[in-house]
Design an enzyme around this catalytic site. Structure first.
Site, PDB file in Angstrom:
ATOM      1  CB  THR A 218      14.876  12.704  -2.937  1.00 31.10           C
ATOM      2  OG1 THR A 218      14.991  14.028  -3.475  1.00 31.10           O
ATOM      3  CG2 THR A 218      13.914  11.906  -3.794  1.00 31.10           C
ATOM      4  CD  GLU A 438      -9.301  -4.726  -6.121  1.00 32.88           C
ATOM      5  OE1 GLU A 438      -8.112  -4.927  -6.462  1.00 32.88           O
ATOM      6  OE2 GLU A 438      -9.880  -3.650  -6.322  1.00 32.88           O
TER       7      GLU A 438
END
Length: 635
Positions: A218, A438
């Protein structure tokens, strides 16, 4: 070019110091061997001619002397050297105490003389004493220099000199994007370092230490460098693990030396990355004891942070992604007074971070950074930097002169799902299974309220094990998850296995990870979030328990009966959601079949196409229902 080559050579020998030492030793030995006189060179000094041969014997020398084939004979203690008329040098071992040789030479008028023996004592001295002593001395100096670089010298094992050096980073707050709140928190530190008298005159005390807390990637280190860059002060950066060595007391000595260096160059900043390496709670060791070296280092750090005056312009910045394991004494006021959260960026922050990194590449006009930011929800700044770089690499492989949107989209998919494996060919049966699997995920995600919507469906293998994937993206940044959203996530995960069972008639191993994640979600709802009647509002498992003395030998804080009830709840909840998902898939069977057909042809379907198929089906169903209703009314 010359400077670059020299730098490369230096780097090579720095990485291979033993090779450099061996080469140096060989060169020294060869030089001394070339200088030291040998027996053969001493003999050739007195008798010169063609190269010597040793094919003759002592008796042959006497015979050649009688035949007057010799022009000169040099007699030594152990060897005889004779020169023949054709210039050949003959060297033979001498027979000791033979008086007949001299008599034979005198009778045949052959000149002779003594052969000087080589000066062996000099050779023995050089090769027996000087060179070995020199080699041992060189080894000692080499090891001493290495120890000095890594440990502060032979007699200064704990010194941080050479290990920690100050620098002045050229990073500023303009290079840090996506976390404006964190920047605001540390700006007053910059102002204090630039104008300390302003605060001291008012009696204000600047925080001695600031702890930067946040997930990996970060930008905690980048923010610390930006503080030093903005203040233009010396920056001492060190990793927490650098204090820990095999020698007890080294870490504490290095901490002392680090703070002494920082005080000498004040105003300055000390930055300790991964401080949890030395700052771990001393109570975490539990009944098994602790690491004495780590505890001594932590104690010294605590003492140093108490030791310098609060008005002294030295600031300690530290970074960690595990603040819950740090010792409470380290976090009390007067040491690390302030904690600054450096969290993953929101949508606006991701756009700003992408703008910073896109400046470094040649981006095309079609690049939509806001679209990329929407696709990368939950990713950290380091992930975004990697995506931009990956997009530039993809464009380079294609021979493009600029990076376009398609490269950015592909880079995002690589970051989330892994590298595309088109070389991994699926047989028809596996391809069919993956297509239905999927499609089941995608349809359930689209028809379930609160679920994350579909961006793309693919049956192209990616990563290490994924034979296909469904890319789901949130519509906006989420900081809290509601119960309905967690259940929607479970339904989406179960959609793949349910589709296999309904449309193929047999289940595969492809849903193993889906089932694991769905089980974890429901367990967390019961044991952590208090979202069930089984445990009520009781928290049965702490998220940080594994860091604070948990793990091996940790006893459960609830009964076996409670464990049995939890297991039954998780099992029943999974069965209930699975039944619900199967009913939905049966309703949208026509959409599933159409998706599978298109996946076979194109291998990839965009989320917009999935929504279009579902909308067409719903419209058709509404028309049929209206027609049936009208017919019933007419009848």
């Amino acid at each position: 070019m010359g400077k670059n080559n020299k730098k490369n050579d230096d780097n090579f020998f720095n990485k291979n110091p033993l090779l450099l030492f061996i080469i140096f030793a060989i060169v020294i030995i060869l030089v001394f061997r070339s200088i030291a006189p040998s027996a053969e060179s001493s003999i050739n000094t007195f008798v010169s001619g063609k190269p010597a041969v040793m094919s003759l014997t002592y008796s042959d020398i006497k015979k050649l002397a009688k035949e007057k084939q010799l022009t000169y004979v040099a007699i030594g203690k152990t060897y005889i050297k004779a020169k023949m008329k054709d210039g050949t040098i003959v060297t033979v071992p001498k027979v000791p105490n033979d008086p007949t040789l001299i008599k034979t030479l005198d009778e045949n008028d052959i000149p002779y003389g003594a052969l000087p023996e080589p000066n062996n004592w000099l050779s023995d001295l050089i090769f027996g004493w000087i060179i070995p002593i020199f080699i041992f001395f060189a080894i000692w100096m080499f090891l001493a220099s290495r120890m000095q670089k890594g440990m502060g010298g032979v007699f200064g094992v704990g010194s941080a000199k050479g290990l920690i050096k100050s620098e002045k980073p050229n990073v500023t707050f303009d290079d840090v994007a996506g976390n404006d709140e964190a920047k605001e928190e540390v700006k007053e530190i910059v102002d204090f370092l630039k104008n300390p008298d302003r605060y001291i005159s008012l009696g204000a005390k600047i925080p001695k230490g600031v702890l930067l807390v946040g997930p990996p990637g970060t930008g905690k280190t980048l923010l610390a460098k930006a503080v030093a860059g903005e203040a233009d002060v010396p920056f001492f950066a060190v990793n927490g693990s650098s204090f820990i060595e095999m020698f007890v007391g080294v870490g504490a000595a290095r901490v002392r030396d680090l703070f002494n260096q920082a005080k000498k160059e004040a105003p300055s900043i000390i930055f300790i990355d991964e401080i949890d390496a030395i700052g771990k709670s001393r109570a975490a060791a539990g009944q098994f004891g602790g690491n004495d070296e780590r505890e001594q280092t932590l104690n010294q750090l605590l003492a140093e942070m108490d030791g310098f005056d609060s008005n002294e312009p030295v600031i300690v910045l530290a970074a960690t992604n595990r603040p819950e394991i740090l010792d409470p004494a380290l976090l009390r006021p007067g040491r690390f007074d302030r904690q600054v959260l450096v969290d993953k960026p929101d949508f606006k922050g991701r756009v700003e971070i992408l703008k910073v990194h896109v400046k470094k590449i040649k981006a095309g006009k079609d690049v939509d950074l806001e679209e990329i930011a929407r696709m990368t929800a939950g990713l950290a700044g380091a992930d975004l930097a990697n995506i931009v770089n990956e997009a530039a690499l993809l464009a380079g492989r294609k021979g493009k002169k600029e990076v376009n949107q398609e490269e950015f989209v592909e880079a995002v998919e690589r970051q989330i799902a892994g590298l595309e494996k088109r070389s991994r060919r699926l047989n028809e049966e596996d391809k069919k299974t993956v297509a239905y699997h999927e499609s089941g995920h995608a349809v359930i995600a689209e028809v379930t309220p609160k679920a994350r919507k579909v961006k793309k469906v693919s049956i192209v293998p990616r990563g290490l094990a994924a034979l296909g994937y469904t890319l789901n993206l949130p519509q906006e940044d989420k900081y809290l998850m509601k119960k309905s959203e967690l259940i929607a996530e479970v339904d989406t995960l179960l959609g793949g296995r349910a589709a296999e069972e309904i449309f193929i008639g047999e289940i595969s191993t492809g849903a193993s990870n889906d089932l694991e994640r769905a089980t974890d979600i429901i367990k967390s709802m019961v044991m952590i979030y208090g979202m069930s009647d089984v445990a009520g509002l009781m928290v049965l498992e702490k998220q940080t328990s594994r860091f604070l003395g948990g793990g091996f030998g940790q006893a459960k804080e609830y009964s076996e009966k409670m464990q049995e009830e939890i297991d039954n709840f998780v099992k029943e909840m999974l069965a209930q959601r699975y039944h619900h998902v199967k009913n939905l898939l049966k309703k949208y069977a026509e959409v599933i079949e159409q998706m599978v057909k298109e996946l076979y042809e194109k291998e990839v379907i965009e989320g917009s196409r999935v929504r279009e198929l579902i909308a067409e089906f719903d419209k058709k169903e509404d028309e049929n229902e209206n027609e049936n209703t009208q017919n019933r009314d007419n009848s």
